[in-house]
Enzyme design. Structure first.
Site, PDB file in Angstrom:
ATOM      1  N   SER A  50       0.850  -1.185   0.000  1.00 55.82           N
ATOM      2  CA  SER A  50       0.000   0.000   0.000  1.00 55.82           C
ATOM      3  C   SER A  50       0.889   1.239   0.000  1.00 55.82           C
ATOM      4  O   SER A  50       2.116   1.122   0.001  1.00 55.82           O
ATOM      5  CB  SER A  50      -0.891   0.015   1.244  1.00 55.82           C
ATOM      6  OG  SER A  50      -0.092   0.336   2.368  1.00 55.82           O
ATOM      7  N   LYS A  51       0.247   2.379   0.030  1.00 58.62           N
ATOM      8  CA  LYS A  51       0.989   3.648  -0.039  1.00 58.62           C
ATOM      9  C   LYS A  51       2.032   3.759   1.071  1.00 58.62           C
ATOM     10  O   LYS A  51       3.039   4.422   0.917  1.00 58.62           O
ATOM     11  CB  LYS A  51       0.022   4.825   0.049  1.00 58.62           C
ATOM     12  CG  LYS A  51      -0.833   4.937  -1.197  1.00 58.62           C
ATOM     13  CD  LYS A  51      -1.529   6.278  -1.285  1.00 58.62           C
ATOM     14  CE  LYS A  51      -2.373   6.348  -2.527  1.00 58.62           C
ATOM     15  NZ  LYS A  51      -3.802   6.234  -2.266  1.00 58.62           N
ATOM     16  N   ARG A  52       1.742   3.099   2.185  1.00 54.85           N
ATOM     17  CA  ARG A  52       2.690   3.123   3.309  1.00 54.85           C
ATOM     18  C   ARG A  52       4.068   2.610   2.895  1.00 54.85           C
ATOM     19  O   ARG A  52       5.078   2.954   3.493  1.00 54.85           O
ATOM     20  CB  ARG A  52       2.201   2.218   4.440  1.00 54.85           C
ATOM     21  CG  ARG A  52       1.233   2.852   5.389  1.00 54.85           C
ATOM     22  CD  ARG A  52       0.949   1.934   6.555  1.00 54.85           C
ATOM     23  NE  ARG A  52       0.515   0.609   6.127  1.00 54.85           N
ATOM     24  CZ  ARG A  52       1.195  -0.507   6.357  1.00 54.85           C
ATOM     25  NH1 ARG A  52       2.313  -0.488   7.010  1.00 54.85           N
ATOM     26  NH2 ARG A  52       0.721  -1.667   5.934  1.00 54.85           N
ATOM     27  N   HIS A  53       4.091   1.718   1.920  1.00 59.15           N
ATOM     28  CA  HIS A  53       5.358   1.109   1.514  1.00 59.15           C
ATOM     29  C   HIS A  53       6.102   1.941   0.479  1.00 59.15           C
ATOM     30  O   HIS A  53       7.128   1.529  -0.029  1.00 59.15           O
ATOM     31  CB  HIS A  53       5.108  -0.296   0.956  1.00 59.15           C
ATOM     32  CG  HIS A  53       4.513  -1.230   1.954  1.00 59.15           C
ATOM     33  ND1 HIS A  53       3.176  -1.541   1.962  1.00 59.15           N
ATOM     34  CD2 HIS A  53       5.069  -1.893   2.985  1.00 59.15           C
ATOM     35  CE1 HIS A  53       2.944  -2.375   2.971  1.00 59.15           C
ATOM     36  NE2 HIS A  53       4.068  -2.595   3.596  1.00 59.15           N
ATOM     37  N   GLY A  54       5.570   3.093   0.150  1.00 57.63           N
ATOM     38  CA  GLY A  54       6.236   3.930  -0.846  1.00 57.63           C
ATOM     39  C   GLY A  54       5.346   4.105  -2.060  1.00 57.63           C
ATOM     40  O   GLY A  54       4.134   3.914  -1.984  1.00 57.63           O
TER      41      GLY A  54
END
Ligand code: GLU
Length: 488
Positions: free
Chosen positions: A255-259
């Site tokens: 997800s966006k959390r991972h970049g």
């Protein structure tokens, strides 16, 4: 694999940024089509009217083109099974819906959202799987007329056969089985007349003569619903292959959390399409052997569904960065400079138009930092020392280095050599630094570290033999004098 009749498709929903997971599905299908001499069809699944947009469709097409993934039929390409945008196929779906209704394999359901919600809540409270219990299964024409008179707008539900084992051979996952009980009669056409994904996808794949449906694992649970529809419509089943989820390094869903998660973001950061393709191919597919860098031609030759893993693929950004840096190393300096310029402008390091001489200088700067970067957006942070003559000391340690009692004579000796240097190039700068150490009987570090700190304010950075020739005598001298003055 030689199957020139292989027809695969990529069928994105144009509902937002083009996710790397979608790009991977597109790539796997493209590799299969190119390997077998088959066809790749691009179909736009835009039945979610609220979330779909032409802008997103354009983004997807542009991203595919940028990645080098071309298609043989579909949107923009045409073909004999069009139209290729689902909202333009509504009459086709309607015709099949009529057939399903006429044969009793589907029926109209007049339940309201509130009624359905109440049923769902009740089942959940009783610990049962929420599903439709079939209230409208046996309505008579008179019942229907009365409900219509109430102003209700029906959906169309598929009548799910009971006690049916739905087993298929998934090209990636092997034998997969589902039980039809517990599915519940599901909606295939919404009350506004728009078919749902699970229905439209079946008609499209069948009518477009798709032989292999290769897509993300998240659609595995949709497959039994789709298979029941193929069977009810008497349509031949394609081969399904469900490619694993993409997880972040912490093993949670990417997800966006991972970049960055969209192709567009990677493009904007200055990754090369060939590198991204190489990386995406390895997300779930593992070739035999240790090789990690593959050209598209090699991928086409080697790719097969047999080597697509069942277990989740882990998105390792370090690996992508490494792969990209390998491709950047091979890129000619002119192209790398073209990639660098927008980033240098954004960072305010390059302003306005560049004349030929200045362009050449920027190119040399890019050449001096290329070994330190993984993607083009990293260029400004490494290149800044070439542009900015205002030096600030990075920390106390750097200031300390310049306070060393030997520093003044080191600098004077070096500046003198610089002033008389015939040609300020790497060799001569190297020789001058060496000679200063020799004359003053100081170790190499005692010479180049203060020079580096005086020129950049930092202990690490580009090689002095690259930096000084690009700064030239005047700027080098001015920076050294200014740094020394700062300390007094
Ligand atoms: N439109 C679906 C999606 O974007 C495609 C699913 C499929 O390939 O069947 O997820």
């Amino acid at each position: 694999m030689s199957d020139a009749t292989m027809r695969v498709r990529f069928a994105p929903s144009p509902t937002g940024p083009f996710h790397i997971g979608g790009a991977r599905s597109a790539l796997f299908n493209w590799l299969l089509a190119r390997k077998t001499g088959g066809k790749l069809i691009l179909r736009i699944e835009d039945t979610d009217l609220e979330r779909s947009s032409r802008e997103s469709e354009e983004n997807i097409k542009n991203a595919l083109k940028w990645l080098g993934i071309d298609w043989d039929e579909g949107i923009d390409a045409g073909g004999e099974y069009g139209p290729y945008r689902q909202t333009e196929r509504l009459p086709i779906y309607a015709e099949y819906t009529e057939r399903l209704l006429a044969s009793g394999k589907a029926y109209r359901c007049y339940c309201t959202d509130q009624e359905l919600d109440a049923e769902r809540q009740k089942l959940m409270a009783e610990g049962q799987t929420p599903r439709y219990l079939g209230k409208c299964r046996q309505l008579t024409p008179a019942d229907e007329a009365a409900l219509v008179a109430e102003g209700r707008k029906p959906t169309v539900r598929f009548r799910v056969p009971e006690n049916q084992d739905i087993t298929f051979q998934d090209a990636v996952r092997g034998t997969v089985s589902f039980d039809s009980n517990g599915i519940g009669d599901y909606v295939i056409v919404k009350s506004d007349g728009i078919p749902v994904y699970n229905y439209a996808v079946v008609l499209d794949d069948a009518l477009m003569k798709i032989t292999h449906v290769v897509r993300a694992e998240e659609h595995l649970s949709n497959t039994p619903r789709q298979i029941l529809l193929y069977q009810a419509l008497g349509l031949p089943l394609p081969i399904f292959g469900h490619v694993s989820l993409i997880l972040g390094k912490d093993r949670s869903k990417m997800s966006k959390r991972h970049g960055a998660t969209s192709v567009e973001q990677y493009r904007a950061l200055g990754y090369l399409p060939e590198a991204l393709v190489n990386f995406l191919a390895l997300l779930g597919w593992s070739p035999v052997g240790e090789q990690e860098i593959f050209s598209s031609a090699e991928l086409i030759e080697l790719f097969s569904l047999d080597h697509v893993a069942k277990n989740p693929a882990v998105f390792d950004i370090d690996k992508l960065n490494w792969i990209n840096s390998q491709y950047l190393k091979r890129l000619d300096l002119g192209s790398l400079t073209d990639m660098a310029l927008p980033h240098l402008r954004e960072a305010g390091l390059v302003v306005g138009e560049l004349n030929e001489e200045r362009h050449e200088w920027v190119k040399q700067v890019v050449g001096a930092v290329r070994e330190y970067i993984s993607f083009a957006a990293q260029i400004p942070e490494h290149a800044a020392v070439f542009f900015q003559d205002e030096i600030t000391m990075e920390n106390d340690e750097t200031a300390e280095i310049l306070r060393d009692p030997d520093v003044p004579q080191v600098m004077e000796a070096f500046l003198h050599k610089l002033a008389v240097m015939e040609n300020v190039n790497a060799e001569q700068v190297q020789a001058a630094l060496k000679a200063v150490g020799k004359e003053l009987k100081l170790g190499g570090k005692k010479v180049f570290m203060p020079v580096r700190v005086a020129l950049t304010g930092k202990m690490h950075g580009p090689e002095l033999i690259a930096l000084i020739p690009l700064l030239g005598v005047e700027r080098t001298t001015a920076r050294i004098r200014r740094s020394l003055a700062l300390l007094n």
